[in-house]
Design a protein around this motif. Structure first.
Motif: not given
Length: 165
Positions: A58-62, A100-106, A108-114
């Motif tokens: 997940t971290w690669i997408f942001p 925004g989803d990747r950074l601020f949703r559960s 956590g940052p750089f792992q957030g689910h869209v």
């Protein structure tokens, strides 16, 4: 170019508003049938890309998104074409919407689910990936960019001249 920024702003605002509406009014596991089943609104949280591709990374997408945003910002300083401004504005808006989803949703940052919610023909993407407004903006923006390239439209507003062979 202000049109690029305005297009991106409208795309982000619409994406975030629809995501808010869906997270407030839809329940996971209870899709809503729209247009006789042509569209289903199915609330899903996706850790990967389309079809959940890359869920373990997940971290690669942001990171990739930040690179794309940087390139578009650099390109915007040279842009003189209205169609290219719309195209890149849609890509930028879609990128920011999902970032925004990747950074601020559960979780956590750089792992957030869209947040995804639009499914065609079946409730959970049996025929096509479940997507959101940001994904739609990205897709339309990239398709427009390909069309502009194929028709020789330059980012400076000119049209490429075909060379005689």
């Amino acid at each position: 170019m202000s049109l690029l920024g305005a297009t991106a702003l409208v795309a982000v605002a619409l994406d975030q508003w629809v995501k808010w509406l869906c997270t407030e009014h839809l329940t996971e596991g209870r899709p809503v049938k729209v247009l006789g089943g042509l569209i289903y609104l199915s609330l899903l949280r996706n850790s990967g890309a389309a079809f959940s591709f890359g869920s373990a990374h997940t971290w690669i997408f942001p990171v990739v998104t930040l690179i794309v945003i940087g390139w578009i910002a650099w390109m915007a300083t040279r842009l003189r074409s209205i169609p290219w401004a719309v195209s890149l504005g849609l890509v930028l808006g879609g990128a920011f919407g999902n970032l925004g989803d990747r950074l601020f949703r559960s979780p956590g940052p750089f792992q957030g689910h869209v947040v995804d919610m639009i499914s065609l023909f079946e409730p959970y993407g049996q025929h096509f990936a479940v997507f959101n407004i940001a994904d739609s903006c990205l897709t339309v923006g990239v398709a427009l960019a390909v069309l502009l390239e194929l028709t020789g439209r330059q980012r400076d507003g000119s049209k490429a001249v075909k060379k005689a062979t």
